[in-house]
Scaffold this active site. Sequence first.
Site, mmCIF file in Angstrom:
data_model
loop_
_atom_site.group_PDB
_atom_site.id
_atom_site.type_symbol
_atom_site.label_atom_id
_atom_site.label_comp_id
_atom_site.label_asym_id
_atom_site.label_seq_id
_atom_site.Cartn_x
_atom_site.Cartn_y
_atom_site.Cartn_z
ATOM 1 N N ALA A 16 0.845 -1.199 0.000
ATOM 2 C CA ALA A 16 0.000 0.000 0.000
ATOM 3 C C ALA A 16 0.879 1.247 0.000
ATOM 4 O O ALA A 16 1.975 1.251 0.560
ATOM 5 C CB ALA A 16 -0.894 -0.003 1.233
ATOM 6 N N GLU A 73 0.453 -9.702 -1.081
ATOM 7 C CA GLU A 73 -0.967 -10.103 -1.040
ATOM 8 C C GLU A 73 -1.547 -10.192 -2.464
ATOM 9 O O GLU A 73 -2.376 -11.049 -2.754
ATOM 10 C CB GLU A 73 -1.762 -9.120 -0.182
ATOM 11 C CG GLU A 73 -1.387 -9.245 1.309
ATOM 12 C CD GLU A 73 -2.104 -8.241 2.187
ATOM 13 O OE1 GLU A 73 -1.903 -7.021 1.960
ATOM 14 O OE2 GLU A 73 -2.854 -8.660 3.083
ATOM 15 N N GLU A 129 3.654 -5.842 7.782
ATOM 16 C CA GLU A 129 2.669 -4.892 8.329
ATOM 17 C C GLU A 129 2.693 -4.770 9.846
ATOM 18 O O GLU A 129 2.492 -3.674 10.392
ATOM 19 C CB GLU A 129 1.245 -5.284 7.891
ATOM 20 C CG GLU A 129 0.913 -4.957 6.439
ATOM 21 C CD GLU A 129 1.259 -6.065 5.479
ATOM 22 O OE1 GLU A 129 2.076 -6.937 5.842
ATOM 23 O OE2 GLU A 129 0.723 -6.069 4.362
ATOM 24 N N GLY A 154 1.028 -5.435 0.734
ATOM 25 C CA GLY A 154 -0.007 -5.601 -0.295
ATOM 26 C C GLY A 154 0.562 -6.149 -1.603
ATOM 27 O O GLY A 154 -0.174 -6.755 -2.393
HETATM 28 C C1 LIG Z 1 10.382 -1.816 -1.680
HETATM 29 C C2 LIG Z 1 11.691 -1.483 -0.999
HETATM 30 C C3 LIG Z 1 12.362 -2.763 -0.488
HETATM 31 C C4 LIG Z 1 12.621 -0.844 -2.053
HETATM 32 O O1 LIG Z 1 13.830 -0.415 -1.433
HETATM 33 P P1 LIG Z 1 14.820 0.596 -2.185
HETATM 34 O O2 LIG Z 1 15.060 0.086 -3.589
HETATM 35 O O3 LIG Z 1 15.969 0.792 -1.294
HETATM 36 O O4 LIG Z 1 13.964 1.933 -2.368
HETATM 37 P P2 LIG Z 1 13.633 3.029 -1.257
HETATM 38 O O5 LIG Z 1 13.283 2.400 0.057
HETATM 39 O O6 LIG Z 1 14.705 4.056 -1.278
HETATM 40 O O7 LIG Z 1 12.288 3.663 -1.851
HETATM 41 C C5 LIG Z 1 12.279 4.428 -3.057
HETATM 42 C C6 LIG Z 1 11.091 5.364 -3.013
HETATM 43 O O8 LIG Z 1 9.902 4.586 -2.995
HETATM 44 C C7 LIG Z 1 9.105 4.978 -1.887
HETATM 45 N N1 LIG Z 1 8.333 3.848 -1.368
HETATM 46 C C8 LIG Z 1 8.763 2.586 -1.136
HETATM 47 N N2 LIG Z 1 7.781 1.856 -0.626
HETATM 48 C C9 LIG Z 1 6.703 2.665 -0.511
HETATM 49 C C10 LIG Z 1 5.379 2.492 -0.031
HETATM 50 N N3 LIG Z 1 4.931 1.311 0.416
HETATM 51 N N4 LIG Z 1 4.548 3.558 -0.058
HETATM 52 C C11 LIG Z 1 4.944 4.733 -0.534
HETATM 53 N N5 LIG Z 1 6.190 4.966 -1.001
HETATM 54 C C12 LIG Z 1 7.056 3.940 -0.995
HETATM 55 C C13 LIG Z 1 10.126 5.460 -0.859
HETATM 56 O O9 LIG Z 1 9.504 6.259 0.115
HETATM 57 C C14 LIG Z 1 11.089 6.204 -1.738
HETATM 58 O O10 LIG Z 1 10.553 7.479 -2.069
HETATM 59 P P3 LIG Z 1 11.487 8.799 -2.012
HETATM 60 O O11 LIG Z 1 12.062 8.841 -0.630
HETATM 61 O O12 LIG Z 1 12.544 8.562 -3.079
HETATM 62 O O13 LIG Z 1 10.540 9.896 -2.334
HETATM 63 C C15 LIG Z 1 11.514 -0.491 0.174
HETATM 64 O O14 LIG Z 1 11.145 0.747 -0.369
HETATM 65 C C16 LIG Z 1 10.482 -0.904 1.183
HETATM 66 O O15 LIG Z 1 10.749 -1.731 2.022
HETATM 67 N N6 LIG Z 1 9.270 -0.276 1.119
HETATM 68 C C17 LIG Z 1 8.221 -0.480 2.114
HETATM 69 C C18 LIG Z 1 7.563 -1.836 1.972
HETATM 70 C C19 LIG Z 1 6.454 -2.015 2.993
HETATM 71 O O16 LIG Z 1 6.625 -1.814 4.170
HETATM 72 N N7 LIG Z 1 5.270 -2.434 2.499
HETATM 73 C C20 LIG Z 1 4.108 -2.647 3.345
HETATM 74 C C21 LIG Z 1 3.142 -1.541 3.114
HETATM 75 S S1 LIG Z 1 1.745 -1.658 4.209
HETATM 76 C C22 LIG Z 1 0.592 -2.604 3.342
HETATM 77 O O17 LIG Z 1 0.874 -3.051 2.252
HETATM 78 C C23 LIG Z 1 -0.732 -2.734 4.037
HETATM 79 C C24 LIG Z 1 -1.792 -3.674 3.503
HETATM 80 C C25 LIG Z 1 -2.049 -3.567 2.028
HETATM 81 O O18 LIG Z 1 -1.492 -5.019 3.782
HETATM 82 C C26 LIG Z 1 -3.088 -3.407 4.289
HETATM 83 C C27 LIG Z 1 -3.436 -1.954 4.376
HETATM 84 O O19 LIG Z 1 -3.546 -1.295 3.322
HETATM 85 O O20 LIG Z 1 -3.634 -1.518 5.516
#
Ligand SMILES: CC(C)(COP(=O)([O-])OP(=O)([O-])OC[C@H]1O[C@@H](n2cnc3c(N)ncnc32)[C@H](O)[C@@H]1OP(=O)([O-])[O-])[C@@H](O)C(=O)NCCC(=O)NCCSC(=O)C[C@@](C)(O)CC(=O)[O-]
Length: 279
Positions: free
Chosen positions: A105, A153, A173, A150
Amino acid sequence: MVAFAAASKSLKNPNVQSAISHLFRFQSARTLLVQSVSESVKLQKLGDFDSGIWEVNLERPSSKNAIGRDMLRGLQHTLESVNRDQTAKVLMISSSVPKVFCAGADLKERKTMSPSEVLDFVNSLRSAFSYLEALCIPTIAVIEGAALGGGLEMALSCDLRICGENALLGLPETGLAIIPGAGGTQRLPRLVGKSTAKELIFTGRKVDGKDALSMGLVNHCVPAGEAHLKALEIARFINQKGPVAIRMAKRAIDGGMEVDIDSGLAAFAEKRKPNYKGR
Ligand SMILES: CC(C)(COP(=O)([O-])OP(=O)([O-])OC[C@H]1O[C@@H](n2cnc3c(N)ncnc32)[C@H](O)[C@@H]1OP(=O)([O-])[O-])[C@@H](O)C(=O)NCCC(=O)NCCSC(=O)C[C@@](C)(O)CC(=O)[O-]
């Protein structure tokens, strides 16, 4: 005439047949049509002998394919158009953003939402993934890099998952003090077993491609960068089969898993939906 006879004889040779099927396997696909449903979701229809194989391509590099409202709308519309079109036989879901399938998300957009908007969003995301799971044709998630929250998911809602060794899969999460709200708590245990799913969800541990394969989270783990090729190979095998049989097989497996084996077989033989007993 002699040359034709010689050629047709050599076509019957198993070695020649195997060489041809090898070539066919590695021939790259030609995209006939790309439909841009939203800025971040593209629908591709492959052509020539791959006609029937469709691909949803996630393309939101700025947020690593994190799903916000706009992307979710794009995904919903795309899936609806796939389901409506009888010429679609197999669907692959992939990312054009390097090293990521989907980061879950959109947490930045989440900060701007009120609690009721968050609730609406999570409900819509959950419905979209249920719709994906119930799509009448087989679906294959192509995972290179991160499939988190997500993002995982979404992959869990597909029929098959193919990943590269560099994949990173997890439901982190609980570390954000929320639960996997888009079906992960239900689909992960059905795939890897209750105890392993609990461990992954309680700890938020992320696993690589090889570990994901060993726990049954993915169907195949291939060298990094080759997941798309492997998925295409499988999509091509499916695409050669009888399309009605494939759709019926998917319905029979999915419907039958919800009930005991006798009810599942009876429902299939009578071409009706299973009578679910209890809640
Ligand atoms: C994907 C990697 C490994 C890449 O890791 P990386 O290649 O090192 O990239 P990064 O971490 O430097 O991220 C690059 C850009 O993508 C953005 N970004 C990255 N992820 C997100 C995100 N989720 N939402 C919004 N922005 C995101 C991040 O903020 C950054 O933006 P910048 O600082 O350059 O402006 C890392 O970025 C990471 O770990 N991201 C977070 C993953 C995470 O925690 N996902 C869970 C989200 S919660 C969820 O999905 C809830 C759900 C669906 O189950 C239920 C609900 O909706 O409540």
